[in-house]
Design a protein around this motif. Structure first.
Motif, PDB file in Angstrom:
ATOM      1  N   LYS A  38       0.859  -1.184   0.000  1.00 46.37           N
ATOM      2  CA  LYS A  38       0.000   0.000   0.000  1.00 46.37           C
ATOM      3  C   LYS A  38       0.890   1.227   0.000  1.00 46.37           C
ATOM      4  CE  LYS A  38      -2.428   1.136   3.568  1.00 46.37           C
ATOM      5  NZ  LYS A  38      -3.383   1.077   4.700  1.00 46.37           N
ATOM      6  N   ASP A 388     -11.029   1.750   5.410  1.00 43.83           N
ATOM      7  CA  ASP A 388     -10.151   1.203   4.364  1.00 43.83           C
ATOM      8  C   ASP A 388     -10.962   1.069   3.085  1.00 43.83           C
ATOM      9  OD1 ASP A 388      -8.293  -0.086   2.787  1.00 43.83           O
ATOM     10  OD2 ASP A 388      -7.679  -1.520   4.325  1.00 43.83           O
ATOM     11  N   ARG A 391      -9.595  -1.494   0.426  1.00 44.23           N
ATOM     12  CA  ARG A 391      -9.915  -2.919   0.603  1.00 44.23           C
ATOM     13  C   ARG A 391     -11.347  -3.206   0.146  1.00 44.23           C
ATOM     14  NH1 ARG A 391      -8.273  -7.671   2.812  1.00 44.23           N
ATOM     15  NH2 ARG A 391      -6.269  -6.785   3.468  1.00 44.23           N
TER      16      ARG A 391
END
Length: 407
Positions: A38, A388, A391
């Motif tokens: 990331k 997130d 994700r």
């Protein structure tokens, strides 16, 4: 090496990315996702820098470039793509998922991108001028470089499309509603992630009545019951609702008419004002960054923070009314996760709802997972949960990839 999914979240001066390995996809299954990398390319056009970390948080790349080498988002994508391919032996991801802010009336779920989809998304750019054009840049670039790679558009508006009609309407003629003038809501990928993870992170509130506060440079709140969005502070565009870093939030439409007719401003000038010069920046005259305002003794900085807290507390009350009660308040995003002073002030304004903050827990160093910051006896529980969005995008991209592979 395993197949990978790349997630791109492109803004005007940065491109956030995450790379996931697809594991356990044998026998026609979709598999699951393991984070590999990331990071982001930041400072595009000024002080470009590529920084990436592995799943353990260790820095695996930290490269700076000149502004001439990375003058724009397309150049940043080329640098990022070259680095990723070098790291993965020249292999390209099997799919790329993109955050796209506005899905308009057409898209109530996430979709594979083709020429028709891309054209419709480009038509929506005027409704999200800060975001949509930047969201679409990497899509177009990848379609040129790797036309056979699956690309998926994941919409910030999709999570809110199940709202009751009364929550989505404006009091305007029916014809305008049919033409798509309605309240869409945004930050849906963040809210969906919170709702998706609550059964594991905080099961005691997962099926309850929640207000989730996504507080960052862009800020909004969402009323969620049993994992579904019921209402949101944002509306037709990402200008509405809470005051933000540079956007005003709730604003009487008559102000716009006044700027047009009495002050002679053009539509372009008003758009620039609303997206770039209002919000915390406009109120303070100092900065759009809460960290700067918290560290300033200028009265204008204090006014900007007071206004942000006041409007946030009003929004909690309004959304609690939509939910017909409140079981929990969840803070997330940059300010929500990292500004305990702002959380404390908002919670104090909302004590009448039954919130009793644990000051020590609120002031503690941020940690992964869900963190309870109200006292155990508090009737309304208060949590900090890191979001997130990337994700969530990877999850939807994997689902669509799996469907295509099973055909």
């Amino acid at each position: 090496m395993p197949d990978t999914i790349l997630v791109a979240n492109a803004g005007s001066s940065s491109i956030k990315f995450q790379l996931f390995n697809i594991v356990g996809a044998a026998s026609g299954g979709t598999g699951s996702l393991d984070l590999d990398l990331k990071g982001q390319v930041e400072g595009i056009g000024s002080h470009p820098r590529l920084i990436a970390r592995n799943a353990r948080g260790e820095v695996v790349a930290d490269e700076s470039f000149t502004a001439a080498d990375v003058p724009d988002a397309q150049a940043a994508l080329r640098q990022l793509g070259s680095w990723l391919r070098a790291r993965h032996g020249g292999a390209f991801p099997v799919a790329v998922g993109h955050r796209v802010v506005h899905g308009g009336p057409t898209y109530d779920t996430h979709v594979a991108i083709d020429d028709d989809v891309l054209a419709k998304l480009e038509d929506l750019a005027p409704l999200a001028p800060l975001h949509q054009p930047n969201n679409l840049l990497p899509i177009r670039a990848i379609r040129v470089a790797q036309p056979d790679v699956l690309q998926v558009a994941c919409f910030d508006t999709a999570f809110h499309r199940g709202h009751p009609e009364v929550a989505d309407r404006y009091a305007i003629p029916e014809a305008l509603y049919r033409d798509g003038v309605r309240r869409y809501g945004f930050h849906g990928l963040s809210y969906e992630y919170i709702a998706h993870t609550l059964p594991a992170l905080a099961p005691e509130i997962a099926d309850g009545r929640l207000v989730v506060a996504h507080l960052g440079s862009g800020a909004s709140m969402c009323a969620i019951r049993s994992g579904r969005s019921l209402d949101s502070t944002m509306g037709f565009t990402a200008l509405d609702g809470l005051p933000m870093g540079t956007r005003p939030g709730q604003l009487d439409a008559g102000v716009i008419l006044h700027l047009l007719t009495s002050m002679g401003m053009t539509a372009d000038a008003i758009q620039h004002l609303l997206y770039h010069d209002c919000g915390l920046k406009g109120l303070s005259g100092i900065s759009n960054d809460v960290r700067d305002l918290l560290g300033s003794d200028d009265p204008r900085a204090g006014l900007a923070l007071d206004y942000f807290v006041y409007r946030s507390s009003l929004a909690i009350g309004s959304l609690a009314a939509a939910l017909e009660g409140l079981d929990a308040l969840v803070f997330t995003a940059g300010i929500g996760e990292n500004a305990p002073a702002i959380r404390a002030r908002i919670c104090r304004k909302a004590r009448w709802l039954g919130i009793e903050l644990d000051e020590a827990a609120n002031a503690a160093v941020p940690a992964a997972g869900a963190r309870l910051i109200s006292i155990r006896a508090s009737r309304v529980k208060v949590y900090v949960i890191p979001t997130d969005e990337e994700r969530m995008i990877a999850h939807h991209t994997l689902e669509i990839l799996g469907r295509q592979r099973r055909r």
